[in-house]
Design a protein around this motif. Sequence first.
Motif, PDB file in Angstrom:
ATOM      1  N   MET A 129      53.665   2.298  69.115  1.00  0.00           N
ATOM      2  CA  MET A 129      53.560   2.552  70.643  1.00  0.00           C
ATOM      3  C   MET A 129      53.544   1.283  71.350  1.00  0.00           C
ATOM      4  N   PRO A 130      54.112   1.372  72.704  1.00  0.00           N
ATOM      5  CA  PRO A 130      54.561   0.369  73.423  1.00  0.00           C
ATOM      6  C   PRO A 130      53.331  -0.435  74.038  1.00  0.00           C
ATOM      7  N   ALA A 131      53.210  -1.526  74.388  1.00  0.00           N
ATOM      8  CA  ALA A 131      51.729  -1.984  74.984  1.00  0.00           C
ATOM      9  C   ALA A 131      51.825  -1.569  76.845  1.00  0.00           C
ATOM     10  N   TRP A 132      50.781  -1.479  77.098  1.00  0.00           N
ATOM     11  CA  TRP A 132      50.733  -1.052  78.571  1.00  0.00           C
ATOM     12  C   TRP A 132      50.024  -2.196  79.382  1.00  0.00           C
ATOM     13  N   ASP A 133      49.617  -3.079  78.676  1.00  0.00           N
ATOM     14  CA  ASP A 133      49.050  -4.362  79.639  1.00  0.00           C
ATOM     15  C   ASP A 133      49.972  -4.653  80.559  1.00  0.00           C
ATOM     16  N   GLY A 134      49.540  -4.634  81.929  1.00  0.00           N
ATOM     17  CA  GLY A 134      50.451  -5.198  83.102  1.00  0.00           C
ATOM     18  C   GLY A 134      51.365  -4.013  83.614  1.00  0.00           C
ATOM     19  N   VAL A 135      51.296  -3.135  83.084  1.00  0.00           N
ATOM     20  CA  VAL A 135      52.231  -1.726  83.177  1.00  0.00           C
ATOM     21  C   VAL A 135      51.159  -0.864  83.837  1.00  0.00           C
ATOM     22  N   LEU A 136      50.102  -0.429  83.198  1.00  0.00           N
ATOM     23  CA  LEU A 136      49.237   0.823  83.431  1.00  0.00           C
ATOM     24  C   LEU A 136      47.985  -0.145  83.967  1.00  0.00           C
ATOM     25  N   LYS A 137      47.656   0.448  85.271  1.00  0.00           N
ATOM     26  CA  LYS A 137      46.467  -0.163  85.824  1.00  0.00           C
ATOM     27  C   LYS A 137      45.157   0.265  85.057  1.00  0.00           C
ATOM     28  N   GLN A 138      44.163  -0.466  84.875  1.00  0.00           N
ATOM     29  CA  GLN A 138      43.114  -0.233  84.143  1.00  0.00           C
ATOM     30  C   GLN A 138      42.440   1.013  84.685  1.00  0.00           C
ATOM     31  N   GLU A 139      42.258   1.274  85.956  1.00  0.00           N
ATOM     32  CA  GLU A 139      42.047   2.339  86.542  1.00  0.00           C
ATOM     33  C   GLU A 139      42.438   3.722  86.002  1.00  0.00           C
ATOM     34  N   LEU A 140      43.751   3.790  85.766  1.00  0.00           N
ATOM     35  CA  LEU A 140      44.183   4.886  85.299  1.00  0.00           C
ATOM     36  C   LEU A 140      43.976   4.825  83.743  1.00  0.00           C
ATOM     37  N   ALA A 141      44.163   3.823  82.975  1.00  0.00           N
ATOM     38  CA  ALA A 141      43.690   3.922  81.703  1.00  0.00           C
ATOM     39  C   ALA A 141      42.569   4.621  81.338  1.00  0.00           C
ATOM     40  N   TRP A 142      41.356   4.087  82.048  1.00  0.00           N
ATOM     41  CA  TRP A 142      39.986   4.539  81.949  1.00  0.00           C
ATOM     42  C   TRP A 142      39.933   6.227  82.223  1.00  0.00           C
ATOM     43  N   ALA A 143      40.707   6.387  83.529  1.00  0.00           N
ATOM     44  CA  ALA A 143      40.865   8.065  83.898  1.00  0.00           C
ATOM     45  C   ALA A 143      41.525   8.771  82.638  1.00  0.00           C
ATOM     46  N   ILE A 144      42.449   8.165  82.007  1.00  0.00           N
ATOM     47  CA  ILE A 144      43.133   9.049  80.917  1.00  0.00           C
ATOM     48  C   ILE A 144      42.271   9.185  79.933  1.00  0.00           C
ATOM     49  N   GLN A 145      41.330   8.223  79.526  1.00  0.00           N
ATOM     50  CA  GLN A 145      40.265   8.248  78.465  1.00  0.00           C
ATOM     51  C   GLN A 145      39.343   9.569  78.856  1.00  0.00           C
ATOM     52  N   LEU A 146      38.938   9.417  80.176  1.00  0.00           N
ATOM     53  CA  LEU A 146      38.083  10.596  80.470  1.00  0.00           C
ATOM     54  C   LEU A 146      38.528  11.724  80.272  1.00  0.00           C
ATOM     55  N   PHE A 147      39.968  11.756  80.613  1.00  0.00           N
ATOM     56  CA  PHE A 147      40.733  13.329  80.751  1.00  0.00           C
ATOM     57  C   PHE A 147      40.690  13.608  79.068  1.00  0.00           C
ATOM     58  N   ILE A 148      41.058  12.763  78.298  1.00  0.00           N
ATOM     59  CA  ILE A 148      41.295  13.143  76.703  1.00  0.00           C
ATOM     60  C   ILE A 148      39.805  13.621  76.303  1.00  0.00           C
ATOM     61  N   GLU A 149      38.765  12.895  76.814  1.00  0.00           N
ATOM     62  CA  GLU A 149      37.567  13.214  76.177  1.00  0.00           C
ATOM     63  C   GLU A 149      36.944  14.685  76.722  1.00  0.00           C
ATOM     64  N   ASP A 150      37.316  14.903  78.109  1.00  0.00           N
ATOM     65  CA  ASP A 150      37.015  16.273  78.461  1.00  0.00           C
ATOM     66  C   ASP A 150      37.991  17.202  77.666  1.00  0.00           C
ATOM     67  N   ARG A 151      38.967  17.029  77.337  1.00  0.00           N
ATOM     68  CA  ARG A 151      39.798  18.011  76.370  1.00  0.00           C
ATOM     69  C   ARG A 151      39.280  18.249  75.372  1.00  0.00           C
ATOM     70  N   ALA A 152      38.764  17.002  74.644  1.00  0.00           N
ATOM     71  CA  ALA A 152      38.147  17.001  73.361  1.00  0.00           C
ATOM     72  C   ALA A 152      36.972  17.952  73.359  1.00  0.00           C
ATOM     73  N   ALA A 153      36.139  17.910  74.409  1.00  0.00           N
ATOM     74  CA  ALA A 153      34.823  18.765  74.566  1.00  0.00           C
ATOM     75  C   ALA A 153      34.982  20.082  74.912  1.00  0.00           C
ATOM     76  N   ALA A 154      36.211  20.321  75.297  1.00  0.00           N
ATOM     77  CA  ALA A 154      36.765  21.639  75.418  1.00  0.00           C
ATOM     78  C   ALA A 154      37.092  22.427  74.327  1.00  0.00           C
ATOM     79  N   LYS A 155      37.620  21.692  73.472  1.00  0.00           N
ATOM     80  CA  LYS A 155      38.477  21.829  71.846  1.00  0.00           C
ATOM     81  C   LYS A 155      37.787  23.068  71.058  1.00  0.00           C
TER      82      LYS A 155
END
Length: 155
Positions: A129-155
Amino acid sequence: MMRRILLALSFALTVLPLAASEPASAPPVDAGRLPVLGTTWLVANPYRQQAAATEAIALGRDAYNQACARCHGADASTHAAPAPDLRNLNRSCRRMADPDLKAWCQRDNDAYFAKTVRHGKIIVGVTHMPAWDGVLKQELAWAIQLFIEDRAAAK
Ligand code: HEC
């Protein structure tokens, strides 16, 4: 039978390394509506259970589908992808009843998530998996994590 084996083999030899060697590129998602965090990475998700959480989940979905889905599965809802099902990341934390233990588990999980996203998974010189440091803003990284957790809760 032989044909199937050959097909599987050619997939493994061509498609998988191609996907993995593709460098990380920033998803064209505007994080502007999320509270700004700056360039120093936080150790825990700042949006969880905050007013910004709903917004973060919506933006996180967009960013996830553009940056992560090709390896981890569309909408974080399928398990047909070559890379791990990210809904399992916080599974043990989710099951904890004790609030202190749960919070500790979640912090640990946040740190692992951020570390993995920033540095990628490069194992004995091979980029899984490629490194995202300097590419993906941390705002979006944390947002992605919340989205994944939301999907996990819905599973
Ligand atoms: C090129 C394919 C690829 C892309 C794109 C990709 N990943 Fe990964 N990711 C992987 C693979 C493969 C692994 C498993 C690596 C290993 O441990 O061998 C992984 C592992 C992870 C892990 C650790 C999972 C665990 O169970 O330990 C996290 C977290 C993660 N990825 C998050 C993300 C996020 C968030 C994105 C989008 C910003 C993303 N990945 C984009 C291929 C990818």
